[in-house]
Design an enzyme around this catalytic site. Structure first.
Site, short mmCIF file in Angstrom:
data_model
loop_
_atom_site.label_atom_id
_atom_site.label_comp_id
_atom_site.label_asym_id
_atom_site.label_seq_id
_atom_site.Cartn_x
_atom_site.Cartn_y
_atom_site.Cartn_z
N THR A 102 0.83 -1.22 0.00
CA THR A 102 0.00 0.00 0.00
C THR A 102 0.86 1.26 0.00
O THR A 102 0.70 2.15 -0.84
CB THR A 102 -0.91 -0.01 1.25
OG1 THR A 102 -1.65 -1.21 1.25
CG2 THR A 102 -1.85 1.17 1.27
N LYS B 166 2.34 3.72 18.59
CA LYS B 166 2.39 5.11 18.12
C LYS B 166 2.58 6.09 19.30
O LYS B 166 3.37 7.03 19.21
CB LYS B 166 1.11 5.44 17.34
CG LYS B 166 1.05 4.66 16.02
CD LYS B 166 -0.32 4.71 15.38
CE LYS B 166 -0.35 3.96 14.06
NZ LYS B 166 -1.70 3.76 13.53
P1 NDP Z 1 1.88 -4.18 2.72
O1 NDP Z 1 1.67 -5.45 3.42
O2 NDP Z 1 0.81 -3.63 1.84
O3 NDP Z 1 3.20 -4.30 1.83
C1 NDP Z 1 4.41 -4.83 2.32
C2 NDP Z 1 5.43 -4.85 1.19
O4 NDP Z 1 6.69 -5.20 1.75
C3 NDP Z 1 5.13 -5.87 0.10
O5 NDP Z 1 5.57 -5.35 -1.14
C4 NDP Z 1 6.01 -7.08 0.49
O6 NDP Z 1 6.45 -7.82 -0.62
C5 NDP Z 1 7.21 -6.34 1.09
N1 NDP Z 1 7.87 -7.16 2.10
C6 NDP Z 1 7.38 -7.55 3.30
N2 NDP Z 1 8.29 -8.29 3.97
C7 NDP Z 1 9.37 -8.37 3.16
C8 NDP Z 1 10.62 -9.00 3.27
N3 NDP Z 1 10.95 -9.73 4.35
N4 NDP Z 1 11.50 -8.88 2.26
C9 NDP Z 1 11.18 -8.16 1.15
N5 NDP Z 1 10.00 -7.53 0.99
C10 NDP Z 1 9.11 -7.64 1.98
O7 NDP Z 1 2.28 -3.10 3.84
P2 NDP Z 1 1.89 -1.56 3.91
O8 NDP Z 1 2.36 -0.86 2.71
O9 NDP Z 1 0.47 -1.42 4.32
O10 NDP Z 1 2.73 -1.09 5.20
C11 NDP Z 1 4.12 -0.93 5.13
C12 NDP Z 1 4.61 -0.26 6.42
O11 NDP Z 1 4.03 1.02 6.54
C13 NDP Z 1 4.23 -1.00 7.71
O12 NDP Z 1 5.29 -0.86 8.62
C14 NDP Z 1 3.01 -0.29 8.20
O13 NDP Z 1 2.82 -0.37 9.58
C15 NDP Z 1 3.34 1.12 7.79
N6 NDP Z 1 2.17 1.98 7.62
C16 NDP Z 1 1.17 1.60 6.78
C17 NDP Z 1 0.08 2.41 6.59
C18 NDP Z 1 -1.01 2.03 5.64
O14 NDP Z 1 -1.91 2.83 5.42
N7 NDP Z 1 -0.97 0.87 5.03
C19 NDP Z 1 -0.03 3.70 7.29
C20 NDP Z 1 1.10 4.03 8.11
C21 NDP Z 1 2.16 3.19 8.27
P3 NDP Z 1 5.65 -9.13 -1.11
O15 NDP Z 1 4.35 -8.63 -1.68
O16 NDP Z 1 6.53 -9.74 -2.15
O17 NDP Z 1 5.45 -9.99 0.10
N1 HSE Z 2 -3.83 -0.12 11.03
C1 HSE Z 2 -3.67 1.28 11.25
C2 HSE Z 2 -5.02 1.93 11.54
C3 HSE Z 2 -3.07 2.00 10.07
O1 HSE Z 2 -6.07 1.27 11.49
O2 HSE Z 2 -5.01 3.11 11.85
C4 HSE Z 2 -1.58 1.87 10.00
O3 HSE Z 2 -0.95 2.50 11.07
#
Ligand code: NDP
Ligand code: HSE
Length: 428
Positions: free
Chosen positions: A13, A206
């Site tokens: 995401t 957080k």
């Molecule tokens: P997703 O699960 O959507 O995406 C994770 C990505 O990281 C995928 O592309 C995955 O690849 C890759 N990945 C995960 N583990 C590994 C690994 N060991 N080696 C290589 N690639 C890896 O996560 P989000 O984008 O939702 O979240 C990412 C971070 O941002 C988290 O720490 C989350 O807490 C933080 N965050 C997210 C928010 C949100 O709105 N989603 C808001 C604020 C913070 P593959 O698909 O190949 O597994």
């Molecule tokens: N899972 C969180 C929420 C978003 O529901 O606010 C990522 O920090």
């Protein structure tokens, strides 16, 4: 124009949001920095999954971190993978190679923020993590920058969109907890396994990050007392409304003369307080500084572009530091924190129980409160049936540990059918 090569660890995401934001606003960013930002690598686990992701052809998608860490051309690494252990190892490796890191990973930062900041400093690298708290809302930087002329006394936040969406649905549309959770999952707010959100752990991470920076204190996730929203019922929501309150999952950090208190729990908050009116999946953080007074930050705490907004702004900040020879030189002050025991934190409480509809019941309940020096603020009793009565009590501010002991005793009274709810009140 200067060119800065970036590697993105993760393309979910947030990672995709970063790619999209740079497409949308790249020109504006270049104009501000006189620098072109180029994503050179993206690290994922499964490269095949990204074959149809329409990523720019200039980006090399890899499953091998060595490609990135061994490329001296890569100056800035954006970590948006979310995995705890591997992400920490990658971040440390980057610092050791002098690469600056921007991360959104609250799990890693809430536990290892200060050791990582120290490591970054030792290696002359930057470490920035605005997106780790409340996604797109600029609230991390104000803690150590815009508000740093203050002694920050209190931080109260709605920092989890999933639980706020659920509680808003239960309050405004009278959904049950299960119905509201199912809707949050259908809309993609709650994950398939929503434990971290519902249980309060996400918000706890957080608030640990904000308290570390705002209070200049070394606190981690484990210092936060945590209670989730699992036990909140429609009845609690209805009583809160009738008494002029809303129930919110609040993360509360206070810096007082006798120590720091850190807690996440559902709470009654007066309906006219700005936090009570933060609805749906929105987040807000309310900060009290000893000079600025009360300040509130409000916006989208998650989602691709809002989160990417914070991530890319951090990248721009790193570039400005490079340009001003400031990299890794952000001054920090942190002390070992005196953390108050969760049982010592004082709040008023709402308590709901079903008891026998018989003489002497109220006096046995109030007797227990009296023995623990807990003062009853208000009491409402309604006949449930001829035999049972619903009793709703508000008690004045009391140490949480003492209230819990009193409630254990009340639960054991033969006249008690159910001690159904106990929710703290936050009065700000
Ligand atoms: P997703 O699960 O959507 O995406 C994770 C990505 O990281 C995928 O592309 C995955 O690849 C890759 N990945 C995960 N583990 C590994 C690994 N060991 N080696 C290589 N690639 C890896 O996560 P989000 O984008 O939702 O979240 C990412 C971070 O941002 C988290 O720490 C989350 O807490 C933080 N965050 C997210 C928010 C949100 O709105 N989603 C808001 C604020 C913070 P593959 O698909 O190949 O597994
Ligand atoms: N899972 C969180 C929420 C978003 O529901 O606010 C990522 O920090």
């Amino acid at each position: 124009m200067k060119n800065v090569s970036i590697a993105l660890l993760g393309c979910g995401t947030v990672g995709k949001g970063v790619v999209e934001l740079l497409k949308m606003n790249g020109a504006l960013i270049e104009e501000q920095l006189d620098t072109h930002l180029a994503i050179k690598y993206i690290l994922v686990r499964n490269v095949d999954k990204y074959k149809d992701a329409r990523l720019p052809e200039t980006i090399h998608v890899t499953d091998d971190f060595a490609d990135i860490i061994n490329d001296d051309d890569v100056e800035i690494v954006i970590e948006v993978m979310g995995s705890a252990d591997f992400a920490k190892i990658c971040i440390e490796e980057c610092f050791r190679k002098g690469k600056s890191v921007v991360s959104a990973n609250k799990d890693v930062i809430a536990d290892y923020g200060i050791p990582l900041l120290k490591l970054a400093h030792e290696h002359g690298a930057d470490f920035q993590f605005e997106a780790s708290v409340a996604g797109g809302i600029p609230v991390v930087r104000p803690m150590y920058s815009s508000l740093n002329s203050n002694k920050i006394e209190e931080i109260i936040g709605i920092m989890n969109g999933t639980t706020n969406f659920i509680l808003t649905g239960m309050t405004d549309r009278e959904l049950s907890y299960e119905e509201a959770l199912a809707e949050a999952q259908a809309k993609g707010y709650a994950e398939a396994d929503p434990t971290n959100d519902i249980s309060g752990y996400d918000a706890a991470r957080k608030i640990a990050i904000l308290a570390t920076l705002g209070f200049h204190s070394y606190v981690t996730f484990t210092d936060v007392s945590v209670e989730g929203i699992e036990r909140i019922t429609k009845d609690d929501i209805m009583h809160a409304k009738a008494m002029g309150y809303r129930i919110k999952l609040l993360a509360v950090a206070r810096q007082e003369d006798d120590g720091i208190s850190l807690a996440v729990h559902p709470a009654f908050i007066r309906k006219d307080h700005p936090l009570a009116n933060v609805g749906d999946a929105y987040n807000a953080v309310y900060v009290r500084g000893n000079c600025v007074g009360d300040v509130m930050f409000y916006g989208q705490g998650a989602g691709a572009l809002p989160t990417a907004s914070a991530v890319v702004s951090d990248v721009m900040n790193v570039i400005q530091h490079v340009n001003n020879d400031m990299t890794g030189k952000r001054p920090y002050l942190w002390r070992n924190a005196e953390i108050k025991d969760a049982g010592e934190i004082k709040t008023p409480y709402y308590i709901r129980m079903i008891a026998a509809n018989a003489p002497g019941v109220l006096s046995s309940i109030s007797g227990i409160f009296a023995r623990h020096a807990i003062s009853i603020r208000s009491l409402i009793q309604k006949d449930e049936t001829k035999e049972l009565a619903e009793i709703v009590i508000l008690v004045d501010s009391s140490a949480n540990g003492v209230v819990k002991t009193a409630l254990e005793e009340i639960k054991e009274l033969p006249c008690i059918d159910c001690l159904c709810g106990a929710v703290r009140l936050i009065e700000v």
